[in-house]
Design an enzyme around this catalytic site. Structure first.
Site, PDB file in Angstrom:
ATOM      1  N   SER A   1       0.854  -1.194   0.000  1.00  0.00           N
ATOM      2  CA  SER A   1       0.000   0.000   0.000  1.00  0.00           C
ATOM      3  C   SER A   1       0.886   1.238   0.000  1.00  0.00           C
ATOM      4  CB  SER A   1      -0.944   0.005   1.208  1.00  0.00           C
ATOM      5  OG  SER A   1      -1.935  -0.992   1.054  1.00  0.00           O
TER       6      SER A   1
ATOM      7  N   HIS B   1       5.957   1.285   3.557  1.00  0.00           N
ATOM      8  CA  HIS B   1       6.776   1.656   4.716  1.00  0.00           C
ATOM      9  C   HIS B   1       7.247   0.475   5.548  1.00  0.00           C
ATOM     10  CE1 HIS B   1       5.254   5.524   3.588  1.00  0.00           C
ATOM     11  NE2 HIS B   1       6.018   6.118   4.468  1.00  0.00           N
ATOM     12  N   ASP B   2       6.930  -0.721   5.127  1.00  0.00           N
ATOM     13  CA  ASP B   2       7.352  -1.884   5.906  1.00  0.00           C
ATOM     14  C   ASP B   2       8.846  -1.795   6.235  1.00  0.00           C
ATOM     15  OD1 ASP B   2       6.123  -4.888   6.461  1.00  0.00           O
ATOM     16  OD2 ASP B   2       8.308  -4.817   6.333  1.00  0.00           O
TER      17      ASP B   2
ATOM     18  N   SER C   1       6.739  -5.951   1.874  1.00  0.00           N
ATOM     19  CA  SER C   1       5.687  -5.620   0.914  1.00  0.00           C
ATOM     20  C   SER C   1       6.203  -5.527  -0.524  1.00  0.00           C
ATOM     21  CB  SER C   1       5.002  -4.309   1.312  1.00  0.00           C
ATOM     22  OG  SER C   1       5.948  -3.268   1.416  1.00  0.00           O
TER      23      SER C   1
ATOM     24  N   GLY D   1       1.013   4.432   4.196  1.00  0.00           N
ATOM     25  CA  GLY D   1      -0.126   3.922   3.445  1.00  0.00           C
ATOM     26  C   GLY D   1      -1.176   3.391   4.412  1.00  0.00           C
TER      27      GLY D   1
ATOM     28  N   TYR E   1       6.542  -3.984  18.547  1.00  0.00           N
ATOM     29  CA  TYR E   1       5.435  -3.436  17.758  1.00  0.00           C
ATOM     30  C   TYR E   1       5.514  -3.982  16.333  1.00  0.00           C
ATOM     31  CZ  TYR E   1       2.476   0.188  15.539  1.00  0.00           C
ATOM     32  OH  TYR E   1       1.505   0.845  14.835  1.00  0.00           O
TER      33      TYR E   1
ATOM     34  N   TYR F   1       6.670  -2.024  13.469  1.00  0.00           N
ATOM     35  CA  TYR F   1       8.119  -1.815  13.381  1.00  0.00           C
ATOM     36  C   TYR F   1       8.744  -3.188  13.155  1.00  0.00           C
ATOM     37  CZ  TYR F   1       7.407   2.909  15.274  1.00  0.00           C
ATOM     38  OH  TYR F   1       7.017   4.209  15.471  1.00  0.00           O
TER      39      TYR F   1
HETATM   40  C1  LIG Z   1       9.011   6.911   8.258  1.00  0.00           C
HETATM   41  C2  LIG Z   1       8.044   6.013   8.963  1.00  0.00           C
HETATM   42  C3  LIG Z   1       7.220   6.553   9.940  1.00  0.00           C
HETATM   43  C4  LIG Z   1       6.307   5.745  10.622  1.00  0.00           C
HETATM   44  N1  LIG Z   1       5.493   6.311  11.555  1.00  0.00           N
HETATM   45  C5  LIG Z   1       4.568   5.548  12.185  1.00  0.00           C
HETATM   46  C6  LIG Z   1       3.643   6.121  13.111  1.00  0.00           C
HETATM   47  O1  LIG Z   1       3.650   7.319  13.365  1.00  0.00           O
HETATM   48  N2  LIG Z   1       2.747   5.293  13.701  1.00  0.00           N
HETATM   49  C7  LIG Z   1       2.695   3.956  13.438  1.00  0.00           C
HETATM   50  O2  LIG Z   1       1.840   3.276  13.998  1.00  0.00           O
HETATM   51  N3  LIG Z   1       3.559   3.398  12.572  1.00  0.00           N
HETATM   52  C8  LIG Z   1       4.470   4.148  11.928  1.00  0.00           C
HETATM   53  N4  LIG Z   1       5.318   3.566  11.025  1.00  0.00           N
HETATM   54  C9  LIG Z   1       5.200   2.121  10.743  1.00  0.00           C
HETATM   55  C10 LIG Z   1       4.071   1.850   9.761  1.00  0.00           C
HETATM   56  O3  LIG Z   1       2.821   1.909  10.423  1.00  0.00           O
HETATM   57  C11 LIG Z   1       4.207   0.471   9.102  1.00  0.00           C
HETATM   58  O4  LIG Z   1       5.409   0.418   8.392  1.00  0.00           O
HETATM   59  C12 LIG Z   1       3.030   0.156   8.197  1.00  0.00           C
HETATM   60  O5  LIG Z   1       3.039  -1.216   7.916  1.00  0.00           O
HETATM   61  C13 LIG Z   1       3.071   0.970   6.935  1.00  0.00           C
HETATM   62  O6  LIG Z   1       1.999   0.723   6.095  1.00  0.00           O
HETATM   63  P1  LIG Z   1       2.239   0.886   4.510  1.00  0.00           P
HETATM   64  O7  LIG Z   1       0.965   0.588   3.817  1.00  0.00           O
HETATM   65  O8  LIG Z   1       2.904   2.191   4.245  1.00  0.00           O
HETATM   66  O9  LIG Z   1       3.311  -0.259   4.277  1.00  0.00           O
HETATM   67  P2  LIG Z   1       3.504  -1.454   3.246  1.00  0.00           P
HETATM   68  O10 LIG Z   1       4.978  -1.653   3.232  1.00  0.00           O
HETATM   69  O11 LIG Z   1       2.815  -1.215   1.972  1.00  0.00           O
HETATM   70  O12 LIG Z   1       2.795  -2.666   3.985  1.00  0.00           O
HETATM   71  C14 LIG Z   1       3.160  -3.108   5.278  1.00  0.00           C
HETATM   72  C15 LIG Z   1       2.680  -4.529   5.501  1.00  0.00           C
HETATM   73  O13 LIG Z   1       1.271  -4.630   5.296  1.00  0.00           O
HETATM   74  C16 LIG Z   1       0.983  -5.460   4.166  1.00  0.00           C
HETATM   75  N5  LIG Z   1      -0.039  -4.771   3.391  1.00  0.00           N
HETATM   76  C17 LIG Z   1       0.093  -3.625   2.679  1.00  0.00           C
HETATM   77  N6  LIG Z   1      -1.063  -3.279   2.136  1.00  0.00           N
HETATM   78  C18 LIG Z   1      -1.967  -4.220   2.498  1.00  0.00           C
HETATM   79  C19 LIG Z   1      -3.338  -4.398   2.230  1.00  0.00           C
HETATM   80  N7  LIG Z   1      -4.004  -3.528   1.482  1.00  0.00           N
HETATM   81  N8  LIG Z   1      -3.964  -5.479   2.758  1.00  0.00           N
HETATM   82  C20 LIG Z   1      -3.280  -6.369   3.519  1.00  0.00           C
HETATM   83  N9  LIG Z   1      -1.982  -6.239   3.807  1.00  0.00           N
HETATM   84  C21 LIG Z   1      -1.319  -5.171   3.308  1.00  0.00           C
HETATM   85  C22 LIG Z   1       2.282  -5.604   3.428  1.00  0.00           C
HETATM   86  O14 LIG Z   1       2.340  -6.781   2.674  1.00  0.00           O
HETATM   87  C23 LIG Z   1       3.280  -5.565   4.549  1.00  0.00           C
HETATM   88  O15 LIG Z   1       3.305  -6.811   5.195  1.00  0.00           O
HETATM   89  C24 LIG Z   1       6.246   4.360  10.334  1.00  0.00           C
HETATM   90  C25 LIG Z   1       7.079   3.824   9.343  1.00  0.00           C
HETATM   91  C26 LIG Z   1       7.975   4.623   8.670  1.00  0.00           C
HETATM   92  C27 LIG Z   1       8.879   4.026   7.620  1.00  0.00           C
END
Ligand SMILES: Cc1cc2nc3c(=O)[nH]c(=O)nc-3n(C[C@H](O)[C@H](O)[C@H](O)COP(=O)(O)OP(=O)(O)OC[C@H]3O[C@@H](n4cnc5c(N)ncnc54)[C@H](O)[C@@H]3O)c2cc1C
Ligand SMILES: *[C@@H]1O[C@H](CO)[C@@H](O)[C@H](O)[C@H]1NC(C)=O
Ligand SMILES: *[C@@H]1O[C@H](CO)[C@@H](O)[C@H](O)[C@H]1NC(C)=O
Ligand SMILES: *[C@@H]1O[C@H](CO)[C@@H](O)[C@H](O)[C@H]1NC(C)=O
Ligand SMILES: *[C@@H]1O[C@H](CO)[C@@H](O)[C@H](O)[C@H]1NC(C)=O
Ligand SMILES: CC(=O)N[C@H]1CO[C@H](CO)[C@@H](O)[C@@H]1O
Length: 545
Positions: free
Chosen positions: A116, A119-120, A125, A187, A481, A484
């Site tokens: 999505s 940010h994993d 992902s 995301g 967490y 993370y």
């Molecule tokens: C710079 C930074 C700041 C952050 N700040 C915070 C914060 O303030 N609070 C907090 O709680 N966390 C924070 N995080 C952690 C963040 O919540 C997780 O990394 C989260 O998984 C990111 O979601 P994404 O969709 O961007 O990641 P992605 O990398 O797209 O997905 C993360 C995981 O979820 C799975 N996934 C993605 N999309 C879907 C979907 N549609 N259905 C099912 N599974 C899916 C992926 O396969 C992977 O396992 C931060 C991370 C970073 C890098």
């Protein structure tokens, strides 16, 4: 679904002309994989998908392929040459494309990763270290947001960022907010699957605590909402981690009230200014007990300043109220910090998001940066780990921690206060178990850029810091967490041995979910016994033990 339909856009025809090889039962080369997948998609969706906008392969255009792969990937550590790359990337433009993707992946035996916001922390992902070949389903084109102020809810598609979500809410109301994460580029799809904490957590809990409904595609390509998936599965997807139960298409989240004017501040102290750690120790004693309107984090950052290394402690606060009220709270409960009226900046909730986002700010903060897809952090390699503190860390422990921090030229440790609403929600309400009794969460974060060599040294250092902290944080299990994500936990050494994997999963499972892990395994076993949705740390079904 299943309605066959003769699509033959020009690009599709020319694409087939290039890839004339036909798909066989075991895909042996990538082009047959691509051909089989596209062919199957066409048979399983009645909505057109122009290939040039939705389908990216290294063969067709390597530079565009890499650009798309890297577009939202946050951790450069997983983009190096030696990291496995997906065979191709598919960007669905319609929800039915996701259903078709699942049907086709299953039929053709193709392993996929779903992304999505990218940010994993361990790149699961967009990189698979356990399956080859694999493909990437990237949801970045599905980012619709429907804010319903009257209903006090929002439906948001998985590919939207939380920055966009906040912006769209604020566009409609100055007194509604949403309790998700701090960084705007996250995301919404992956973020909520792990919990999702942010500055409103002490008053309203996590985003996952405020989810009312969801749309998800399961392993059979069926579209489910809360009623159709049932309460067990609906429980599991709100905090049980991404990529284990299905592909989330959208979340329905409850909006929460925010005041028109709130107050933010940053007060920084050097080591010299807090000799004896009087301020830092006091923070640990009050952080989880302060009024729920106050979210006061501490950023401990190591940097070189004029050649000498130092650790700066920045107290970054957000108060859901005016500065006069905040001053009274701080004078009573935390006078040691010495907050002054001049430190306090009043602004709207949406401006406060920008203030704490890491984007360069002016006064007032420019809120349209929230619509930018790019992360404020830029291109970095990083490794991070998390901990939960149940008791204040004594001065002796702090001394050792700072000594360890000063070994590095740059590093960051973030302390996030718990308490308030986080204490009131029972541990098994959703899979996220870090509740009552937690004073604060710790994140250790080491990032580096291309110019700074020796990544192994950085990795070793953060593992040593983690090891040093053992006596001062939660134990049995040492909690972590899941958002993370940390592949060091229950190391995946035996990548293709399900028995060993299950034993390892119990180790990280206990850390991320405590006893809730066993319920997650039960649900996984019921809804995905063949482990179709899997990655390095997905919930394993029981049958694989
Ligand atoms: C710079 C930074 C700041 C952050 N700040 C915070 C914060 O303030 N609070 C907090 O709680 N966390 C924070 N995080 C952690 C963040 O919540 C997780 O990394 C989260 O998984 C990111 O979601 P994404 O969709 O961007 O990641 P992605 O990398 O797209 O997905 C993360 C995981 O979820 C799975 N996934 C993605 N999309 C879907 C979907 N549609 N259905 C099912 N599974 C899916 C992926 O396969 C992977 O396992 C931060 C991370 C970073 C890098
Ligand atoms: C790939 O795409 C880029 C950008 O559109 C273009 O400049 C380049 O010529 C393309 N390369 C090939 C081999 O088609
Ligand atoms: C893992 O094991 C299964 C069954 O033994 C095998 O079919 C598969 O090819 C293996 N995968 C890898 C990546 O080695
Ligand atoms: C760095 O040193 C210079 C010269 O000694 C001094 O003027 C400056 O204020 C110092 N900067 C910081 C951030 O301490
Ligand atoms: C949290 O735990 C403490 C100590 O076990 C207990 O006294 C308190 O009542 C609990 N709080 C809530 C809100 O459950
Ligand atoms: C159903 C189930 O297994 N629930 C458990 C979830 O986790 C909490 C706390 O870790 C346990 O108390 C429950 O028994």
């Amino acid at each position: 679904m299943g309605v066959s339909k003769p699509v033959s856009s020009i690009s599709y025809v020319s694409f087939l002309a290039v890839y004339f090889s036909f798909y066989t039962i075991t895909p042996i080369c990538s082009t047959s994989l691509q051909y089989g997948f596209i062919n199957c998609l066409h048979r399983n969706t009645n909505i057109n998908f122009p290939l040039e906008n939705t389908f990216f392969t290294p063969e067709r255009n390597a530079s565009i392929f890499i650009e798309v792969l890297e577009s939202t990937a946050q951790n450069q550590r997983y983009l190096t040459k030696s990291m496995p790359k997906p065979d191709f990337i598919f960007k669905p433009v319609h929800e039915s494309h996701i259903q078709a993707s699942i049907i086709c992946s299953k039929k053709l035996g193709i392993h996929f990763r779903v992304r999505s916001g990218g940010h994993d922390y361990e790149g699961v992902s967009y990189v698979s270290q356990i399956e080859e070949p694999f493909i990437l389903i990237d949801l970045s084109k599905l980012r619709q947001i429907d804010v319903d102020i009257k209903d006090n809810t929002v439906w948001v598609q998985a590919g939207a960022t939380i920055g966009e979500l906040y912006y769209r809410i604020a566009e409609k109301s100055k007194i509604h907010g949403c309790p998700a994460g701090v960084y705007p580029s996250l995301g919404i799809g992956g973020h909520i699957t792990g919990g999702a904490y942010g500055s409103l957590m002490r008053k309203f809990g996590l985003a996952a605590d405020n989810v009312l409904d969801a749309k998800m595609v399961d392993g059979n390509g069926k579209l489910l909402d809360r009623t159709a998936m049932g309460e067990d599965l609906f429980w599991a997807i709100r905090g049980g981690g991404g990529g284990s139960f299905g592909i989330i298409l959208s979340w329905k989240i409850k909006l929460v009230p925010v005041p028109e004017t709130l107050t933010v501040f940053t007060v920084s102290k050097t080591l010299e200014q807090d000799a004896g750690f009087k301020i830092l120790s006091k923070w640990q004693r009050v952080a989880d007990k302060l009024v729920e309107d106050l979210f006061l984090r501490v950023f401990l950052s190591v940097a070189r300043n004029n050649g000498t290394k130092t650790v700066t402690m920045s107290y970054i606060g957000q108060f859901l109220g005016e500065k006069g009220t905040l001053m009274k709270v701080m004078k009573k409960d935390f006078p040691e910090l010495g907050l002054t009226l001049e430190d306090c900046i009043e602004m709207s909730w949406i401006e406060s998001i920008v203030y704490s986002s890491g984007y360069p700010t002016s006064s007032p903060p420019p809120t349209d940066v929230l619509l930018q897809a790019k992360s404020p952090l830029g291109e970095v390699y990083f490794k991070a780990k998390s901990d939960f503190a149940k008791e204040p860390i004594p001065v002796l422990g702090l001394k050792g921690m700072f000594k360890k921090l000063l070994e590095e030229d740059a590093a960051l440790v973030i302390w996030t206060p718990y308490g308030g609403m986080m204490d009131k929600i029972p541990e098994s309400e959703i899979p996220f178990p870090h509740r009552n009794g937690t004073i604060f969460m710790i994140q250790y974060y080491r990032s580096w850029t291309d110019s700074e060599k020796r990544p192994n040294k950085r990795m070793k250092w953060i593992r040593e810091l983690y090891s040093y902290m053992t006596p001062y944080v939660s134990s049995n299990p040492r909690q972590a967490y899941v958002n993370y994500r940390d592949l060091d936990l229950g190391e995946n050494k035996n990548k293709n041995n399900s028995k060993v994997n299950f034993i390892e999963a119990q180790i990280w499972g206990a850390k991320y979910y405590k006893d809730n892990f066993s319920r997650l395994v039960r649900i996984k076993t019921k809804v995905d016994p063949d482990n179709f949705f899997r990655h390095e740390q997905s919930i394993p079904p029981l049958s694989s033990s």
